[in-house]
Write a protein that holds these residues in place. Structure first.
Motif, mmCIF file in Angstrom:
data_model
loop_
_atom_site.group_PDB
_atom_site.id
_atom_site.type_symbol
_atom_site.label_atom_id
_atom_site.label_comp_id
_atom_site.label_asym_id
_atom_site.label_seq_id
_atom_site.Cartn_x
_atom_site.Cartn_y
_atom_site.Cartn_z
ATOM 1 N N VAL A 1 -21.551 45.189 38.768
ATOM 2 C CA VAL A 1 -21.226 46.373 39.561
ATOM 3 C C VAL A 1 -19.725 46.654 39.441
ATOM 4 O O VAL A 1 -18.929 45.740 39.218
ATOM 5 C CB VAL A 1 -21.633 46.214 41.041
ATOM 6 N N PHE A 2 -19.383 47.924 39.582
ATOM 7 C CA PHE A 2 -18.006 48.367 39.439
ATOM 8 C C PHE A 2 -17.600 49.245 40.610
ATOM 9 O O PHE A 2 -18.436 49.909 41.218
ATOM 10 C CB PHE A 2 -17.830 49.192 38.153
ATOM 11 N N GLY A 3 -16.324 49.267 40.869
ATOM 12 C CA GLY A 3 -15.716 50.232 41.769
ATOM 13 C C GLY A 3 -14.462 50.736 41.081
ATOM 14 O O GLY A 3 -13.689 49.941 40.541
ATOM 15 N N GLU A 4 -14.303 52.042 41.024
ATOM 16 C CA GLU A 4 -13.157 52.620 40.332
ATOM 17 C C GLU A 4 -12.451 53.618 41.234
ATOM 18 O O GLU A 4 -13.095 54.389 41.930
ATOM 19 C CB GLU A 4 -13.579 53.368 39.054
ATOM 20 N N VAL A 5 -11.136 53.592 41.194
ATOM 21 C CA VAL A 5 -10.328 54.544 41.940
ATOM 22 C C VAL A 5 -9.183 54.997 41.045
ATOM 23 O O VAL A 5 -8.510 54.168 40.426
ATOM 24 C CB VAL A 5 -9.754 53.916 43.228
ATOM 25 N N ILE A 6 -8.999 56.296 40.958
ATOM 26 C CA ILE A 6 -7.824 56.849 40.288
ATOM 27 C C ILE A 6 -7.073 57.629 41.350
ATOM 28 O O ILE A 6 -7.613 58.544 41.960
ATOM 29 C CB ILE A 6 -8.196 57.744 39.098
ATOM 30 N N SER A 7 -5.842 57.211 41.575
ATOM 31 C CA SER A 7 -5.065 57.760 42.669
ATOM 32 C C SER A 7 -3.770 58.359 42.142
ATOM 33 O O SER A 7 -3.058 57.716 41.368
ATOM 34 C CB SER A 7 -4.764 56.625 43.655
ATOM 35 N N LEU B 1 -12.760 47.950 45.894
ATOM 36 C CA LEU B 1 -13.616 46.852 46.342
ATOM 37 C C LEU B 1 -14.740 47.349 47.239
ATOM 38 O O LEU B 1 -15.888 46.883 47.138
ATOM 39 C CB LEU B 1 -12.780 45.799 47.075
ATOM 40 N N ARG B 2 -14.436 48.300 48.114
ATOM 41 C CA ARG B 2 -15.464 48.868 49.004
ATOM 42 C C ARG B 2 -16.543 49.589 48.182
ATOM 43 O O ARG B 2 -17.737 49.421 48.423
ATOM 44 C CB ARG B 2 -14.813 49.817 50.010
ATOM 45 N N GLU B 3 -16.120 50.369 47.197
ATOM 46 C CA GLU B 3 -17.078 51.081 46.347
ATOM 47 C C GLU B 3 -17.963 50.106 45.580
ATOM 48 O O GLU B 3 -19.173 50.295 45.475
ATOM 49 C CB GLU B 3 -16.318 51.984 45.370
ATOM 50 N N MET B 4 -17.380 49.036 45.062
ATOM 51 C CA MET B 4 -18.149 48.018 44.345
ATOM 52 C C MET B 4 -19.171 47.376 45.280
ATOM 53 O O MET B 4 -20.342 47.194 44.913
ATOM 54 C CB MET B 4 -17.205 46.969 43.771
ATOM 55 N N ALA B 5 -18.758 47.037 46.499
ATOM 56 C CA ALA B 5 -19.665 46.419 47.473
ATOM 57 C C ALA B 5 -20.810 47.356 47.841
ATOM 58 O O ALA B 5 -21.965 46.923 47.966
ATOM 59 C CB ALA B 5 -18.891 46.009 48.725
ATOM 60 N N GLU B 6 -20.516 48.631 48.002
ATOM 61 C CA GLU B 6 -21.568 49.611 48.320
ATOM 62 C C GLU B 6 -22.593 49.699 47.193
ATOM 63 O O GLU B 6 -23.800 49.780 47.454
ATOM 64 C CB GLU B 6 -20.947 50.985 48.577
ATOM 65 N N ARG B 7 -22.129 49.658 45.967
ATOM 66 C CA ARG B 7 -23.051 49.700 44.825
ATOM 67 C C ARG B 7 -23.900 48.436 44.760
ATOM 68 O O ARG B 7 -25.088 48.491 44.443
ATOM 69 C CB ARG B 7 -22.278 49.924 43.531
ATOM 70 N N THR C 1 -9.656 49.187 39.096
ATOM 71 C CA THR C 1 -11.075 48.922 38.905
ATOM 72 C C THR C 1 -11.393 47.523 39.420
ATOM 73 O O THR C 1 -10.620 46.593 39.235
ATOM 74 C CB THR C 1 -11.496 49.020 37.422
ATOM 75 N N ALA C 2 -12.532 47.416 40.083
ATOM 76 C CA ALA C 2 -13.035 46.128 40.550
ATOM 77 C C ALA C 2 -14.410 45.945 39.930
ATOM 78 O O ALA C 2 -15.208 46.879 39.902
ATOM 79 C CB ALA C 2 -13.125 46.109 42.067
ATOM 80 N N SER C 3 -14.676 44.748 39.414
ATOM 81 C CA SER C 3 -15.988 44.472 38.833
ATOM 82 C C SER C 3 -16.416 43.061 39.196
ATOM 83 O O SER C 3 -15.588 42.191 39.456
ATOM 84 C CB SER C 3 -15.960 44.635 37.311
ATOM 85 N N GLY C 4 -17.717 42.876 39.225
ATOM 86 C CA GLY C 4 -18.268 41.556 39.525
ATOM 87 C C GLY C 4 -19.774 41.574 39.345
ATOM 88 O O GLY C 4 -20.361 42.599 38.987
#
Length: 108
Positions: free
Chosen positions: A21-27, A62-68, A96-99
């Motif tokens: 799973v991934f979480g991505e943020v572009i700020s 991290l929050r987006e990754m956890a939600e996925r 980006t967070a992945s795990g």
């Protein structure tokens, strides 16, 4: 949701693997933060504006990754890695967070 950087959790076993799973943020960093960071670069010191933006982007990824992971039925994400990149002219930050999403159960 347990989020850890290690591949396993003491006292638990992975009963099911749900995949990566991934979480991505572009700020984008606004002009004022960019300007004050430039001044800090000249006179020295920490840039609170950039630090705050970095913390917020990491937490969002991290929050987006956890939600996925939760949507897949997982109760944990193991082997988590967080990466940072600067995009464009240096005024965009990508985090980006992945795990691996897993369902952990206590060992008998």
């Amino acid at each position: 949701m347990l989020i850890i950087t290690t591949p396993s959790v003491d006292g638990y076993t992975a009963a099911r693997y749900h995949g990566i799973v991934f979480g991505e943020v572009i700020s984008g960093v606004d002009f004022i933060r960019d300007f004050t960071a430039g001044i800090r670069n000249i006179v020295g010191g920490r840039s609170k504006g950039y630090e705050d933006e970095l913390v917020e982007a990491r937490e969002d990824a991290l929050r987006e990754m956890a939600e996925r992971a939760e949507a897949l039925g997982a109760n944990a994400v193991v082997s988590v890695d967080v990466d940072y990149e600067v995009l464009g002219q240096g005024n965009m930050l990508m985090v980006t967070a992945s795990g691996t999403a897993v369902e952990l159960v206590a060992k008998a």
